[in-house]
Scaffold this motif. Structure first.
Motif, PDB file in Angstrom:
ATOM      1  N   GLY A 393     -14.632  17.889  50.461  1.00 20.38           N
ATOM      2  CA  GLY A 393     -15.461  19.081  50.544  1.00 20.38           C
ATOM      3  C   GLY A 393     -15.945  19.348  51.949  1.00 20.38           C
ATOM      4  O   GLY A 393     -15.250  19.109  52.941  1.00 20.38           O
ATOM      5  N   LEU A 394     -17.185  19.844  52.048  1.00 19.81           N
ATOM      6  CA  LEU A 394     -17.792  20.207  53.326  1.00 19.81           C
ATOM      7  C   LEU A 394     -18.997  19.313  53.596  1.00 19.81           C
ATOM      8  O   LEU A 394     -19.918  19.260  52.782  1.00 19.81           O
ATOM      9  CB  LEU A 394     -18.254  21.667  53.297  1.00 19.81           C
ATOM     10  CG  LEU A 394     -17.187  22.709  52.979  1.00 19.81           C
ATOM     11  CD1 LEU A 394     -17.826  24.094  52.865  1.00 19.81           C
ATOM     12  CD2 LEU A 394     -16.098  22.714  54.031  1.00 19.81           C
ATOM     13  N   PRO A 395     -19.020  18.585  54.712  1.00 13.52           N
ATOM     14  CA  PRO A 395     -20.208  17.793  55.027  1.00 13.52           C
ATOM     15  C   PRO A 395     -21.384  18.697  55.368  1.00 13.52           C
ATOM     16  O   PRO A 395     -21.211  19.799  55.890  1.00 13.52           O
ATOM     17  CB  PRO A 395     -19.769  16.972  56.244  1.00 13.52           C
ATOM     18  CG  PRO A 395     -18.696  17.790  56.882  1.00 13.52           C
ATOM     19  CD  PRO A 395     -17.988  18.500  55.763  1.00 13.52           C
ATOM     20  N   ARG A 396     -22.603  18.228  55.075  1.00 12.11           N
ATOM     21  CA  ARG A 396     -23.825  18.973  55.384  1.00 12.11           C
ATOM     22  C   ARG A 396     -24.709  18.133  56.294  1.00 12.11           C
ATOM     23  O   ARG A 396     -24.745  16.902  56.182  1.00 12.11           O
ATOM     24  CB  ARG A 396     -24.584  19.318  54.107  1.00 12.11           C
ATOM     25  CG  ARG A 396     -23.783  20.120  53.094  1.00 12.11           C
ATOM     26  CD  ARG A 396     -23.329  21.452  53.647  1.00 12.11           C
ATOM     27  NE  ARG A 396     -22.664  22.273  52.642  1.00 12.11           N
ATOM     28  CZ  ARG A 396     -22.031  23.403  52.908  1.00 12.11           C
ATOM     29  NH1 ARG A 396     -21.958  23.840  54.159  1.00 12.11           N
ATOM     30  NH2 ARG A 396     -21.464  24.091  51.938  1.00 12.11           N
ATOM     31  N   MET A 397     -25.459  18.810  57.165  1.00  8.54           N
ATOM     32  CA  MET A 397     -26.306  18.089  58.129  1.00  8.54           C
ATOM     33  C   MET A 397     -27.558  18.889  58.432  1.00  8.54           C
ATOM     34  O   MET A 397     -27.524  20.117  58.550  1.00  8.54           O
ATOM     35  CB  MET A 397     -25.524  17.840  59.424  1.00  8.54           C
ATOM     36  CG  MET A 397     -26.343  17.168  60.524  1.00  8.54           C
ATOM     37  SD  MET A 397     -25.364  16.681  61.974  1.00  8.54           S
ATOM     38  CE  MET A 397     -24.784  18.282  62.537  1.00  8.54           C
TER      39      MET A 397
END
Length: 424
Positions: A393-397
């Motif tokens: 998926g998409l990493p979040r930060m």
């Protein structure tokens, strides 16, 4: 926010991770002036259960981190939310919404937002028609810390065929929410639906639109921002001292897919302009959107491209709120680069995270920390984990307390699981 120093690595990948970390650091020294790591990684325990996907991470005005995710619920799905506590734990997870008619996709994911007035906003996607690609945005607001939610006015005309998603939120002040999204109404009007219908005749391209919703959920303003965009690359936004900027992947008649930027200047939006003229001609959607962060009049944009024939992550800085950008620097380059970049600013420092394919069955999440003028960075491998392709998926930060807090998706025993880390 609970963080425990990581002292062990999964045995199956310990040796492979060490070798790849050394080689990737050498590569980054060559490509992006990145130094030997001066950063440390700690595990961050998350409240999401096994099977959770599509994470989102938001920062509340009081410094709490808000984690949202989608999890199975019978024959459907539900969107859940948990807030971090000062003692390192988490408040009890709350359900934002649940349904069996949702559109669930690894890249077009729900978001949560905590503006300065103490409210919470969230969105998810609901199927709206006979085609799999007929889906729309559901926007909701909570005035009681997430315990109850009320749906807002429709973001786009109800019953419109085609897909509407890839949302970004911002705080418009005075209890108002800003939202931008990709909208296929002109494609549907021309009889074309689905991602990357490549014809442009009759204005049949995906477009970027934006709106402002009031504290009562009503839509106060709505604008078309760009009438030809990439079909399925995520969008992003950040606030400068001259207004909110939105970044996204554009699309020309001859299929150049470079990153563009617009800014809300008072009550009007600036015309779309390229962050940098990569000239990447690609007859399809790379599903790899840009990221943006801002501090005052300074704005940074990071994006994925293959303009020079190899996967590459580029980063550029603007000192005039996005009116112009310096020549980009290379963050990472090579066949291992997956992109899916995340960006966050903390004072005058910039944190950049992205994914790489480490082997046929493993990926790695990397992070670099730059001073604001981008001359040199510290970098570290945050994690190496089992996943391939789009499964991660998409990493979040988010950046809070001088540290970068990250969430990503791994594959454990054939199913997804969310993991977290803090980098100091």
């Amino acid at each position: 926010m609970d963080a425990r120093t990581r002292t062990t690595t999964r045995p199956a990948i310990r040796f492979f991770q060490a070798v790849l970390l050394a080689s990737s650091l050498v590569a980054c020294q060559r490509d992006a002036s990145i130094a030997t790591p001066a950063l440390t990684v700690q595990d961050w325990k998350l409240p999401a259960p096994p099977g959770a996907t599509q994470p989102d991470l938001a920062l509340a005005p009081d410094g709490r981190l808000l984690l949202a995710w989608v999890e199975p619920a019978g024959a459907g799905h539900r969107l859940r939310l948990a807030a971090s506590r000062s003692d390192g734990g988490w408040d009890e997870a709350l359900t934002i919404a649940e349904g069996d008619d949702w559109f669930v996709n690894w890249a077009d994911t729900p978001h949560v937002h905590a503006p300065g007035d103490g409210s919470l906003w969230a969105h998810w996607l609901r199927s709206t028609g006979p085609s799999r690609m007929d889906y729309g945005i559901v926007l909701a607001r909570s005035a009681d810390g997430g315990r109850s939610w009320k749906q807002a006015a429709p973001v786009h005309p109800p019953g419109t065929r085609g897909d509407h998603g890839f949302v970004t939120f911002w705080d418009q002040g005075e209890g108002r929410l800003g939202i931008a999204w990709l909208d296929s109404r002109q494609k549907a009007a021309a009889g074309r639906t689905g991602h990357d219908a490549h014809q442009h005749e009759g204005g049949a391209a995906m477009m970027l639109r934006a709106a402002i919703h009031g504290g009562d959920g009503a839509q106060l303003r709505e604008w078309p921002l760009d009438d030809s965009t990439c079909d399925c690359c995520p969008t992003a936004s950040a606030r400068t001292d001259r207004g909110v900027v939105v970044v996204y992947r554009g699309r020309t008649q001859d299929e150049v897919r470079d990153t563009r930027i617009v800014r809300l200047d008072g009550d009007a939006w600036t015309p779309p302009r390229a962050v940098y003229a990569d000239g990447w001609r690609f007859p399809g959607c790379p599903v790899n959107g840009p990221a943006v962060a801002a501090d005052g009049s300074r704005a940074w944009v990071a994006w994925y491209t293959e303009a020079d024939g190899a996967p590459e992550l580029r980063l550029a800085v603007s000192d005039d709120a996005g009116d112009s950008f310096a020549a980009p620097v290379t963050l990472a380059r090579g066949p291992q680069v997956l992109g899916r970049v995340a960006l966050a600013a903390d004072g005058r420092r910039l944190h950049v995270a992205w994914l790489e394919q480490a082997s046929a069955t493993t990926q790695r999440l990397r992070l670099a920390r730059y001073p604001d003028d981008l001359p040199r960075a510290d970098a570290i491998e945050v994690a190496s984990f089992p996943a391939r392709g789009r499964a991660s998926g998409l990493p979040r930060m988010q950046v809070a307390g001088g540290a970068a807090w990250l969430v990503w998706t791994e594959v454990d025993e054939g199913g997804p699981v969310l993991r977290g880390a803090v980098v100091r």
